[in-house]
Structure formats: structure tokens, C-alpha cells
Design a protein around this motif. Structure first.
Motif, PDB file in Angstrom:
ATOM      1  N   PHE A  66     -33.552  11.504 -11.940  1.00 39.49           N
ATOM      2  CA  PHE A  66     -33.187  12.600 -11.031  1.00 39.49           C
ATOM      3  C   PHE A  66     -31.705  12.970 -11.100  1.00 39.49           C
ATOM      4  N   PRO A  67     -30.756  11.993 -11.130  1.00 38.75           N
ATOM      5  CA  PRO A  67     -29.341  12.396 -11.212  1.00 38.75           C
ATOM      6  C   PRO A  67     -29.014  13.219 -12.463  1.00 38.75           C
ATOM      7  N   LEU A  68     -29.684  12.929 -13.584  1.00 37.52           N
ATOM      8  CA  LEU A  68     -29.444  13.695 -14.810  1.00 37.52           C
ATOM      9  C   LEU A  68     -29.937  15.124 -14.672  1.00 37.52           C
ATOM     10  N   VAL A  69     -31.087  15.285 -14.009  1.00 40.03           N
ATOM     11  CA  VAL A  69     -31.636  16.630 -13.782  1.00 40.03           C
ATOM     12  C   VAL A  69     -30.734  17.406 -12.833  1.00 40.03           C
ATOM     13  N   ILE A  70     -30.325  16.759 -11.744  1.00 47.13           N
ATOM     14  CA  ILE A  70     -29.447  17.419 -10.772  1.00 47.13           C
ATOM     15  C   ILE A  70     -28.123  17.815 -11.416  1.00 47.13           C
ATOM     16  N   LEU A  71     -27.588  16.945 -12.265  1.00 48.08           N
ATOM     17  CA  LEU A  71     -26.335  17.248 -12.948  1.00 48.08           C
ATOM     18  C   LEU A  71     -26.493  18.489 -13.824  1.00 48.08           C
ATOM     19  N   THR A  72     -27.614  18.587 -14.532  1.00 46.04           N
ATOM     20  CA  THR A  72     -27.869  19.761 -15.376  1.00 46.04           C
ATOM     21  C   THR A  72     -27.963  21.031 -14.546  1.00 46.04           C
ATOM     22  N   MET A  73     -28.696  20.967 -13.441  1.00 45.99           N
ATOM     23  CA  MET A  73     -28.908  22.154 -12.619  1.00 45.99           C
ATOM     24  C   MET A  73     -27.626  22.592 -11.910  1.00 45.99           C
ATOM     25  N   THR A  81     -23.308   3.914  -4.099  1.00 48.38           N
ATOM     26  CA  THR A  81     -24.632   3.296  -4.057  1.00 48.38           C
ATOM     27  C   THR A  81     -24.597   1.890  -4.648  1.00 48.38           C
ATOM     28  N   HIS A  82     -23.888   1.734  -5.755  1.00 50.55           N
ATOM     29  CA  HIS A  82     -23.770   0.421  -6.399  1.00 50.55           C
ATOM     30  C   HIS A  82     -23.123  -0.588  -5.462  1.00 50.55           C
ATOM     31  N   ALA A  94     -15.002  23.970 -13.607  1.00 47.56           N
ATOM     32  CA  ALA A  94     -15.866  23.707 -12.453  1.00 47.56           C
ATOM     33  C   ALA A  94     -16.943  22.680 -12.763  1.00 47.56           C
ATOM     34  N   CYS A  95     -17.321  22.536 -14.026  1.00 48.99           N
ATOM     35  CA  CYS A  95     -18.360  21.570 -14.398  1.00 48.99           C
ATOM     36  C   CYS A  95     -17.956  20.133 -14.063  1.00 48.99           C
ATOM     37  N   PHE A  96     -16.669  19.871 -13.956  1.00 44.66           N
ATOM     38  CA  PHE A  96     -16.228  18.528 -13.613  1.00 44.66           C
ATOM     39  C   PHE A  96     -16.508  18.190 -12.152  1.00 44.66           C
ATOM     40  N   SER A  97     -16.694  19.203 -11.314  1.00 44.68           N
ATOM     41  CA  SER A  97     -16.941  18.951  -9.893  1.00 44.68           C
ATOM     42  C   SER A  97     -18.277  18.254  -9.654  1.00 44.68           C
ATOM     43  N   PRO A  98     -19.413  18.810 -10.137  1.00 45.12           N
ATOM     44  CA  PRO A  98     -20.672  18.075  -9.939  1.00 45.12           C
ATOM     45  C   PRO A  98     -20.702  16.729 -10.647  1.00 45.12           C
ATOM     46  N   LEU A  99     -20.027  16.632 -11.787  1.00 45.53           N
ATOM     47  CA  LEU A  99     -19.976  15.360 -12.500  1.00 45.53           C
ATOM     48  C   LEU A  99     -19.308  14.291 -11.640  1.00 45.53           C
ATOM     49  N   GLN A 100     -18.203  14.654 -11.004  1.00 47.25           N
ATOM     50  CA  GLN A 100     -17.485  13.695 -10.161  1.00 47.25           C
ATOM     51  C   GLN A 100     -18.258  13.387  -8.887  1.00 47.25           C
ATOM     52  N   SER A 101     -19.007  14.370  -8.376  1.00 48.05           N
ATOM     53  CA  SER A 101     -19.831  14.123  -7.191  1.00 48.05           C
ATOM     54  C   SER A 101     -20.905  13.087  -7.491  1.00 48.05           C
ATOM     55  N   VAL A 102     -21.559  13.232  -8.649  1.00 42.40           N
ATOM     56  CA  VAL A 102     -22.596  12.274  -9.043  1.00 42.40           C
ATOM     57  C   VAL A 102     -21.988  10.886  -9.237  1.00 42.40           C
ATOM     58  N   LEU A 103     -20.804  10.819  -9.850  1.00 45.60           N
ATOM     59  CA  LEU A 103     -20.146   9.528 -10.049  1.00 45.60           C
ATOM     60  C   LEU A 103     -19.776   8.885  -8.715  1.00 45.60           C
ATOM     61  N   SER A 104     -19.319   9.693  -7.764  1.00 43.28           N
ATOM     62  CA  SER A 104     -18.958   9.160  -6.446  1.00 43.28           C
ATOM     63  C   SER A 104     -20.170   8.540  -5.768  1.00 43.28           C
ATOM     64  N   VAL A 140      -9.167  17.814  -6.400  1.00 38.17           N
ATOM     65  CA  VAL A 140      -9.406  17.144  -5.121  1.00 38.17           C
ATOM     66  C   VAL A 140     -10.636  16.239  -5.225  1.00 38.17           C
ATOM     67  N   GLN A 141     -11.662  16.702  -5.959  1.00 39.70           N
ATOM     68  CA  GLN A 141     -12.833  15.849  -6.186  1.00 39.70           C
ATOM     69  C   GLN A 141     -12.436  14.558  -6.908  1.00 39.70           C
ATOM     70  N   THR A 142     -11.490  14.674  -7.827  1.00 43.56           N
ATOM     71  CA  THR A 142     -10.993  13.488  -8.525  1.00 43.56           C
ATOM     72  C   THR A 142     -10.323  12.529  -7.553  1.00 43.56           C
ATOM     73  N   VAL A 143      -9.535  13.080  -6.636  1.00 37.73           N
ATOM     74  CA  VAL A 143      -8.868  12.254  -5.625  1.00 37.73           C
ATOM     75  C   VAL A 143      -9.904  11.533  -4.771  1.00 37.73           C
ATOM     76  N   ARG A 144     -10.968  12.238  -4.398  1.00 42.54           N
ATOM     77  CA  ARG A 144     -12.019  11.612  -3.587  1.00 42.54           C
ATOM     78  C   ARG A 144     -12.712  10.480  -4.360  1.00 42.54           C
ATOM     79  N   LEU A 145     -12.964  10.721  -5.645  1.00 40.36           N
ATOM     80  CA  LEU A 145     -13.600   9.700  -6.480  1.00 40.36           C
ATOM     81  C   LEU A 145     -12.743   8.430  -6.534  1.00 40.36           C
ATOM     82  N   VAL A 146     -11.446   8.601  -6.749  1.00 42.35           N
ATOM     83  CA  VAL A 146     -10.522   7.460  -6.801  1.00 42.35           C
ATOM     84  C   VAL A 146     -10.454   6.770  -5.437  1.00 42.35           C
ATOM     85  N   PHE A 147     -10.445   7.566  -4.385  1.00 42.87           N
ATOM     86  CA  PHE A 147     -10.388   7.024  -3.018  1.00 42.87           C
ATOM     87  C   PHE A 147     -11.595   6.140  -2.729  1.00 42.87           C
TER      88      PHE A 147
END
Length: 485
Positions: free
Chosen positions: A76-83, A280-281, A265-275, A410-417
Motif C-alpha cells: 500500500f505505501p508504494l501505491v500511495i507514493l505513486t498516486m 511506525t517502526h 514537490a515529489c519529495f514531499s510525499p516521499l518524506q511523508s511516507v518516510l516519516s 519544511v517536510q525535511t525538517v519534520r522528518l529529521v525532528f
């Protein structure tokens, strides 16, 4: 008023030539709030359909067995990332470029941009197709797929990403139409695709016994139907722009105009999924109940995100046309209006759930420990979803202005945070409450920093400072006419 404000507000006054070539419309001249809401409601309906698809697919995939259900969670995360990359990110870049061209009164450029947008979709779709078919099974193993779960997930992945060009093409066409201000047709087609996806996926997977391959094939067939209708509408000349395919000359400038927004802008959903993956981990160490409770809260966050997306996407053509017409003050007012509406709407809905969490939690589970964990998370984090709504609305408004790098950083900052804060909490043996507070704090950080980045980013052209040579100044003081200098 500051020099910066004067510089931007002065751009608001269009020249007579610009005013002559720009037809009056609701997007460029209408009341901001009323126009924004009229554009947003079709998006809300279409985005809500995506939630229905998730629920329906979960229902009939569950009938295929627990392994199939686990496989869907894996892929599912791969599909969501694509969409999200093809829709909200690159699709927003397409809509921004089209809207800015139309705002400047250049329909010919908008039509050429539309053709280049379709080429970008084909290239990105082909890249996803080749990449996932080659490396997807290995990626599923890295994510934890084993045995029958891996087999089911790989079966879905092979079919869905074998047709990865289709979602990219569908969302590119939707972006073109949204850039013209037409929200109803792409929203209706996305709603139609959702209904078809539910019917076809269930029929092929259960009725014809194709299993996970049938679920993926149902999605691709639904996308194909939407592409057929939107493609016909665009090429028939019924839209405000018509993709210029015949005799098209490839232009780096056209690609750059789209990609300077869409690619970043494509980096935004990528960083959201990583966050989400990192968080979750970390929560997995607290056991199944806490992880399930967080998952229930994350589903609400996903639903609230679709509401914010609806207002944000509606602002893209409005901001883009205002920027294209060099009406920067109006573009700013549109952004602040969309942000405020999104913040209040998402905040009000999620706060109700925070006060009465069982209204949401009981939909998904009756397990006492999971219910308690879900309610605990929602009481802490749900009110802060308002800041996610604020950030998303300003992210899309920044796409319209072609100034998206700030919200992405800012998404990058949130990911690091989240990564740093989570590591600190793990080292200190914190309870799940500490992690829930970390999640809530990251949402506030995201909203506040996105707001600051938009406020500090110049949307208008840089003010022109005339160079005054000493000889010219002396001549002006003596009253010497320019022709005699």
C-alpha cells in the motif's frame, strides 16, 4: 508598509495591455472565498471516494485470507507514493504552469505546456514501471515480506506497476484541466474511477478468482476509463486548452516550467511516507495494541489530509492565474484564505474526534487494549491535525506560485525532528505517551514553519532598481534635457 510589501503590492496593478488580454472570470476576478469553495467541493467528493476504495478493498481482500490482507498493507505505501507523486505533486506542477500561462493571457503557451505535461507523465510512468518490475520484489523483501505474504504482494505489484503509466497519465490530464479552473470533470472522473475500481476489483479478485492480480487489474481498468474520457475532452477542443501534439517542438523551457514545481514537490510525499515508516517502526517496540491504536489514528489523519488537499488543490489555479497576471497581492490573499479555511475545517472535525474518540476507534476494532491506545493517541494528536491542514493548503498555494521549495524543506525538517526525537525517546525508555506527544509536536512544527516559509518567500518579481550614474544625476540637477546629454 515595508519596502518588501510595497514591491509586491505594486505588482498588483496590471498594465492596460495585460488588462485588455485577460478575460474576466471568477478565478481571476471573483470573490476569493466563494470561488475557492466552489472549486473545492468537487475535490472533497472525489477525495472522499479514495477513502471508500481503501475500506472496500480491505473488505474483499480480507476474504482472500490474512496473508492477502498483510500483503496489501505491505504494498500500500508504494501505491500511495505513486498516486500522490503523480497527482498532488507533479499534477500540482502541471496545474500551476497551465494556470500561470493562462493568467498571463498566453493560451498558446498553455496548450504547449499541456502536451509537455503528457510527455512527462509517460516518462515518469515508464520509469516507475521499469523500476518496480526490476526491483519491486526485492523491495518487498526489505520491507518484511516473506512466504505467502510476499507472493501475494509481488502478484499485485507486477500487475499494478506493469501499468504504472496509466495513473501518471490520468493525473497529468486531471492537472491540465484543474489548471484551467475545471475542477468538476477531473473530480467526477476520479469519483467514477473509484466506483469502477471497487466493482471491478471485487469482481476480478473474488468472482473470477484472480486474487491480488484481479485487485490490481481492476484499478488499472478504472484508470483507463477516466483517461479515455478526459483525453477525449482535451483533444476535442472543449477544454480551455488543447494539448498541442501535432507538430510539437520539444522545449526545455516548457519542461522546466512544470518540473521546477512538480519535480521538487515529489519529495514531499516521499518524506511523508518516510516519516510514517520511521514512526511506525519505533512504535512497534510497544506491542501490537499500541501500534494498532496509532494505525487507527493515522487513518483519521489520512482522511483529514484529503479535506486539506481539496482546499489546497482548489487554490492552485487561482494563485497561478493571479501570479501569471502579476497580481501578487491577490495571490497572497488566496493563499491565506485557503490556509485559514483548511486550518479551521480540519481542526474542527478532528477536535470533535479528540473529544469523542470512540466515534472513530469503534469503527475499526472492539479489542479493549487497541481501543484504549487509539483513544489515547487521538486525544493527544487529533487537535493538531489542524496544523497539517494549514501546511497542506500552503504547500498547494506555493505550487500555484511556483515557489514550492520552502514547504518541501519544511517536510525535511519534520522528518529529521521525528527521527531525532524518536531516537532520544527510545534511549530514555519513554512511554507511548511521549511518542504520541512527539507526533503532535511534529504536526505543529510542520504547520508553523510552512506558514513562516510562505511569508518569507517572495512571490512577485524582484524590484527593479535603476542605476543612477553620477553624470546623469548632475545633469538632472542642472535641468539639462535628456536629448542634450
Amino acid at each position: 508598509m515595508s519596502e518588501y510589501s510595497l514591491a509586491e503590492s505594486s505588482v498588483e496593478r496590471a498594465t492596460p495591455k495585460q488588462a485588455e488580454r485577460q478575460p474576466r472570470s471568477a478565478l481571476s476576478d471573483g470573490p476569493i472565498l466563494r470561488t475557492l469553495l466552489s472549486l473545492a467541493w468537487p475535490n472533497i467528493i472525489a477525495n472522499s471516494a479514495g477513502t471508500c476504495v481503501v475500506i472496500a478493498e480491505t473488505s474483499y481482500i480480507g476474504r482472500l485470507g490474512i496473508e492477502a490482507l498483510a500483503a496489501m498493507a505491505l504494498v500500500f505505501p508504494l501505491v500511495i507514493l505513486t498516486m500522490t507523486m503523480s497527482g498532488g505533486a507533479m499534477g500540482g506542477g502541471v496545474a500551476s504552469a497551465i494556470a500561470r500561462a493562462l493568467g498571463a493571457g498566453d493560451t498558446e503557451r498553455a496548450s504547449t505546456l499541456a502536451a509537455h505535461a503528457l510527455l512527462i507523465a509517460l516518462c515518469f510512468g515508464a520509469t516507475f514501471m521499469v523500476g518496480m518490475l526490476m526491483f519491486g520484489p526485492r523491495l518487498l523483501q526489505v520491507l518484511g515480506g516473506r512466504g505467502a505474504v510476499l507472493e501475494h504482494a509481488a502478484a499485485y505489484l507486477q500487475v499494478f506497476f506493469g501499468g504504472a503509466i496509466l495513473p501518471w497519465l490520468m493525473n497529468a490530464m486531471a492537472g491540465i484541466l484543474r489548471g484551467t479552473g475545471n475542477m468538476k470533470l477531473p473530480s467526477f472522473m476520479i469519483l467514477n474511477a473509484a466506483v469502477l475500481q471497487i466493482v471491478l476489483g471485487g469482481t476480478l479478485s473474488l468472482g473470477l478468482g484472480l486474487g491480488m492480480r484481479g485487485v490490481a487489474a481492476g484499478a488499472l481498468l478504472a484508470f483507463s476509463a477516466s483517461i479515455s474520457v478526459m483525453g477525449w475532452y482535451l483533444l476535442s477542443g472543449r477544454a480551455r486548452v488543447r494539448p498541442k501534439l501535432y507538430g510539437l517542438k520539444i522545449s526545455r523551457a516548457m519542461f522546466a516550467d512544470i518540473l521546477k514545481v512538480g519535480a521538487i514537490a515529489c519529495f514531499s510525499p516521499l518524506q511523508s511516507v518516510l516519516s510514517i515508516a520511521i514512526f511506525t517502526h519505533m512504535l512497534a517496540t510497544f506491542g501490537t495494541a499500541v501500534l494498532a491504536g496509532y494505525g487507527i489514528g493515522a487513518r483519521l489523519e489520512f482522511m483529514m489530509t484529503t479535506v486539506a488537499f481539496s482546499f489546497g488543490m482548489a487554490s492552485v489555479p487561482m494563485v497561478g492565474m493571479a501570479v501569471g497576471a502579476e497580481r501578487i497581492a491577490r495571490a497572497r490573499r488566496i493563499a491565506w484564505t485557503a490556509a485559514l479555511v483548511s486550518f479551521v475545517t480540519v481542526g474542527a472535525l478532528s477536535t470533535v474526534i479528540a473529544i469523542f474518540p470512540q466515534l472513530w476507534v469503534d469503527i475499526f476494532t472492539q479489542d479493549p487494549s487497541a481501543r484504549a491506545a487509539g483513544a489515547h493517541y487521538l486525544r493527544i494528536a487529533a487537535p493538531m491535525y489542524a496544523f497539517i491542514g494549514l501546511a497542506i493548503a500552503l504547500y498547494f498555494a506555493s505550487q500555484g506560485a511556483a515557489k514550492v521549495i520552502g514547504p518541501v524543506l519544511v517536510q525535511t525538517v519534520r522528518l529529521v525532528f521525528i527521527a531525532a526525537g524518536g531516537s532520544y525517546l527510545l534511549a530514555g525508555a519513554a512511554t507511548e505517551t511521549g511518542f504520541f506527544l512527539l507526533a503532535a509536536s511534529s504536526m505543529v512544527l510542520l504547520g508553523v514553519l510552512t506558514l513562516a516559509s510562505v511569508m518569507l518567500t517572495r512571490w512577485g518579481p524582484k524590484p527593479v532598481v535603476a542605476e543612477l550614474r553620477p553624470a546623469v544625476v548632475a545633469a538632472e540637477l542642472k535641468g539639462v534635457p535628456p536629448s542634450s546629454r
